[in-house]
Design an enzyme around this catalytic site. Structure first.
Site, mmCIF file in Angstrom:
data_model
loop_
_atom_site.group_PDB
_atom_site.id
_atom_site.type_symbol
_atom_site.label_atom_id
_atom_site.label_comp_id
_atom_site.label_asym_id
_atom_site.label_seq_id
_atom_site.Cartn_x
_atom_site.Cartn_y
_atom_site.Cartn_z
ATOM 1 N N VAL A 277 0.829 -1.210 0.000
ATOM 2 C CA VAL A 277 0.000 0.000 0.000
ATOM 3 C C VAL A 277 0.866 1.263 0.000
ATOM 4 O O VAL A 277 0.626 2.212 -0.754
ATOM 5 C CB VAL A 277 -0.956 0.013 1.220
ATOM 6 N N GLU A 282 0.402 7.507 -4.767
ATOM 7 C CA GLU A 282 -0.973 8.032 -4.834
ATOM 8 C C GLU A 282 -1.084 9.350 -5.598
ATOM 9 O O GLU A 282 -2.078 9.625 -6.257
ATOM 10 C CB GLU A 282 -1.538 8.236 -3.415
ATOM 11 N N ASP A 324 0.422 17.397 -47.052
ATOM 12 C CA ASP A 324 0.351 18.431 -48.078
ATOM 13 C C ASP A 324 0.094 19.748 -47.350
ATOM 14 O O ASP A 324 -0.608 19.770 -46.343
ATOM 15 C CB ASP A 324 -0.803 18.104 -49.043
#
Length: 371
Positions: A277, A282, A324
């Site tokens: 974790v 985060e 082009d």
């Protein structure tokens, strides 16, 4: 059966069950039900789909997984923090993309041209979406040709077909011409194509194809391909994959070392999950989203709308652009820089009177003279 450019004017009108006075309003309503509206329907992404897509990023999915692990461990502080980050990030991305979608929709509505049509023998002005097969339309200098048409009357008519053919030089059109069936598109002098526009002259024409049945519609159908990943989304997915593999290898090594040292299994599992974790960045998704939003706002100020945020970065990843120039990445406009004359008072009068253009549409030379 002959194709439309190889038919005479009379044959074309007969096949389309029309006449030089057009069709009736009642007949037009019947044909609209058969052929549909004269527009190319763009696939519109639903608001819900736009919102959900903000949370399908691999990095976001890792954060969502990490938040549930934090909840399982009873770490409510981390859980609320990660969920808050994910939600705010999603809202920022959703707002920017929804705003772009709305503006693009409004611009498309504003860009629907009006066209003069012969209905019941009278000239009426209609939205280009409401014309149908067999309608007789009147075209003047600066008008966009709203559908594929067979010219039935032309007077000094020049049409810019660069949108379809890439050639910026206007093409002469002649209603009386009857051409061989194998004549290529760019040589069909009696045909006008939807999306091209009248540079000079006036004309009458009968509509023979609308919507997706026009040449532009066929091109759109062929180009409808599955959306590809942008370089940024590809990089994030690659980074997320490497991050997961690296974390799994490192944490697996720590877990094995812990077992060798004789540590309690429950303690080791809790340690590994906690480390997993805490290792997820985060703040990274928010930083990426904010950077993209800043880019989108900068482009918007330069009159460019971005439908999906990751596309902001795509152009920056281009190494070569082969295109082009004339009429493609230029505006196909001319400008009078200097005027040399013995009588400076007469020149503006000549520019104004010997001119059939309007300020924003018509022959580029005459438009430049007006301005």
């Amino acid at each position: 059966m002959k194709v439309m450019h190889s038919k005479t004017i009379e044959e074309a009108l007969e096949e389309l069950k029309s006449s030089i006075n057009g069709i009736s309003t009642q007949e037009a309503e019947k044909r609209l039900k058969i052929y549909g509206k004269n527009k190319i329907e763009l696939e519109e992404e639903s608001t819900l789909k736009i919102f959900i897509r903000q949370f399908t990023n691999p990095l976001i999915l890792i954060l969502i997984l990490a938040s549930f692990i934090a909840l399982y461990l009873g770490d409510l502080k981390d859980f609320y923090f990660i969920v808050g980050i994910v939600f705010v990030n999603g809202l920022i991305g959703f707002y920017q993309e929804y705003k772009a979608k709305t503006k693009i929709k409004d611009l498309l509505q504003l860009s629907i041209p009006k066209v003069e049509v012969l209905r019941d023998g009278k000239v009426v002005e209609l939205s280009s979406e409401d014309i149908t097969v067999g309608d007789i339309i009147i075209l003047r200098e600066g008008d966009v040709i709203p559908a594929d048409v067979r010219f039935i009357e032309t007077n000094n008519l020049l049409v810019d077909e660069s949108l379809l053919t890439g050639e910026s030089i206007p093409v002469e059109k002649h209603a009386e011409k009857v051409l061989p069936e194998d004549t290529p598109i760019y040589e069909r002098e009696n045909i006008g194509y939807g999306g091209t526009y009248v540079v000079k002259g006036v004309a009458k024409a009968v509509v023979f194809a609308v919507g997706l049945n026009t040449e532009m519609g066929r091109i759109y159908t062929k180009l409808k391909i599955k959306e590809r990943e942008t370089p940024l989304t590809r990089s994030i997915r690659s980074f997320s994959k490497r991050l997961i593999i690296t974390l799994v290898l490192i944490l697996s090594f720590i877990f094995v070392i812990g077992l060798i040292q004789g540590r309690e299994l429950k303690t080791l599992v809790m340690l590994i999950i906690a480390q997993l974790v805490s290792s997820v960045p985060e703040g990274l998704p928010v930083v990426i989203t904010i950077a993209l939003v800043v880019g989108a706002i900068t482009l918007y100020k330069k009159k460019t709308l971005i439908r999906q945020l990751p596309a902001v970065e795509s152009l920056g990843s281009a190494t070569f652009i082969c295109t082009d120039k004339t009429g493609t990445i230029t505006e196909n406009k001319l400008k009078v820089e200097k005027v040399y004359s013995l009588d400076n008072e007469i020149i503006p009068l000549v520019f104004a009177l010997c001119n059939d253009s309007e300020i924003e549409k018509g022959d580029p030379i005459e438009t430049a003279m007006l301005k």
